[in-house]
Design a protein around this motif. Structure first.
Motif, PDB file in Angstrom:
ATOM      1  N   ARG A  13      13.508 -38.103  23.877  1.00 60.63           N
ATOM      2  CA  ARG A  13      14.842 -38.674  24.113  1.00 60.63           C
ATOM      3  C   ARG A  13      14.908 -39.381  25.455  1.00 60.63           C
ATOM      4  NH1 ARG A  13      16.249 -38.361  18.971  1.00 60.63           N
ATOM      5  NH2 ARG A  13      15.820 -36.275  18.220  1.00 60.63           N
ATOM      6  N   GLU A  17      20.317 -40.481  27.405  1.00 65.59           N
ATOM      7  CA  GLU A  17      20.827 -39.793  26.224  1.00 65.59           C
ATOM      8  C   GLU A  17      20.935 -38.292  26.477  1.00 65.59           C
ATOM      9  OE1 GLU A  17      19.845 -39.550  21.432  1.00 65.59           O
ATOM     10  OE2 GLU A  17      18.694 -40.917  22.686  1.00 65.59           O
ATOM     11  N   ARG A 100      17.896 -25.095  19.047  1.00 66.29           N
ATOM     12  CA  ARG A 100      18.418 -26.352  18.477  1.00 66.29           C
ATOM     13  C   ARG A 100      18.318 -27.496  19.484  1.00 66.29           C
ATOM     14  NH1 ARG A 100      18.904 -27.626  13.711  1.00 66.29           N
ATOM     15  NH2 ARG A 100      20.796 -28.769  14.076  1.00 66.29           N
ATOM     16  N   TRP A 104      15.750 -30.737  19.148  1.00 64.59           N
ATOM     17  CA  TRP A 104      16.265 -32.110  19.191  1.00 64.59           C
ATOM     18  C   TRP A 104      15.535 -32.918  20.262  1.00 64.59           C
ATOM     19  CZ3 TRP A 104      19.267 -34.506  23.157  1.00 64.59           C
ATOM     20  CH2 TRP A 104      19.717 -35.790  22.822  1.00 64.59           C
ATOM     21  N   GLY A 107      12.191 -34.019  19.127  1.00 67.55           N
ATOM     22  CA  GLY A 107      12.154 -34.899  17.973  1.00 67.55           C
ATOM     23  C   GLY A 107      11.908 -34.187  16.655  1.00 67.55           C
ATOM     24  N   HIS A 109      14.226 -32.739  14.909  1.00 71.17           N
ATOM     25  CA  HIS A 109      15.361 -33.103  14.061  1.00 71.17           C
ATOM     26  C   HIS A 109      16.229 -34.079  14.835  1.00 71.17           C
ATOM     27  CE1 HIS A 109      18.314 -30.614  16.211  1.00 71.17           C
ATOM     28  NE2 HIS A 109      17.405 -29.658  16.231  1.00 71.17           N
ATOM     29  N   GLU A 110      17.129 -34.751  14.146  1.00 76.69           N
ATOM     30  CA  GLU A 110      17.965 -35.784  14.762  1.00 76.69           C
ATOM     31  C   GLU A 110      19.388 -35.309  15.059  1.00 76.69           C
ATOM     32  OE1 GLU A 110      16.959 -38.785  15.930  1.00 76.69           O
ATOM     33  OE2 GLU A 110      14.983 -38.001  15.437  1.00 76.69           O
ATOM     34  N   ASP A 111      19.720 -34.080  14.720  1.00 73.85           N
ATOM     35  CA  ASP A 111      21.068 -33.565  14.912  1.00 73.85           C
ATOM     36  C   ASP A 111      21.206 -32.972  16.305  1.00 73.85           C
ATOM     37  OD1 ASP A 111      21.730 -34.241  12.279  1.00 73.85           O
ATOM     38  OD2 ASP A 111      20.936 -32.333  11.543  1.00 73.85           O
ATOM     39  N   ARG A 112      21.856 -33.724  17.207  1.00 69.26           N
ATOM     40  CA  ARG A 112      22.047 -33.248  18.566  1.00 69.26           C
ATOM     41  C   ARG A 112      23.096 -32.143  18.562  1.00 69.26           C
ATOM     42  NH1 ARG A 112      24.311 -37.280  23.063  1.00 69.26           N
ATOM     43  NH2 ARG A 112      26.249 -36.860  21.971  1.00 69.26           N
TER      44      ARG A 112
END
Length: 113
Positions: A13, A17, A100, A104, A107, A109-112
């Protein structure tokens, strides 16, 4: 920015961000649950704002924060702690938040959170 310049990143990221994610968590209404504390702890450690890792308390290896390998290792440690806490019926909100957030950042998963 030229092609020779790199964008500062935390895991996969971009740093801006990650700072936006920290700001978003900080704006959540209080009192925070263990999950929010875990998310914020993971983000702060990953961005280099705290030295001790949120689950293992290991010292940060990099000069400006943990590298990708250390982020992945802490994410894996969080997964182990999460499994152990769930199987023992213990409160697992903090470790779930850490896991979680690190997943994120890495990378996975894409759910922040």
């Amino acid at each position: 920015m030229t092609s020779d310049e790199t964008v500062p990143a935390v895991g996969v990221r971009p740093l801006d961000e990650v700072f936006a994610a920290i700001d978003k968590v900080n704006r959540r209404p209080r009192p925070w649950s263990g999950f929010e504390h875990g998310v914020l702890g993971a983000y702060r450690w990953a961005a280099g704002a705290q030295v001790a890792a949120p689950v293992t308390a290991a010292a940060t290896a990099g000069a400006t924060g943990p590298g990708h390998a250390q982020l992945l290792a802490e994410c894996q440690a969080a997964a182990v702690h999460l499994h152990r806490a769930r199987s023992q019926g213990a409160d697992h909100g903090y470790v779930l938040g850490v896991h979680r957030a690190l997943a994120w950042l890495c990378g996975l998963h894409e759910d922040r959170p």
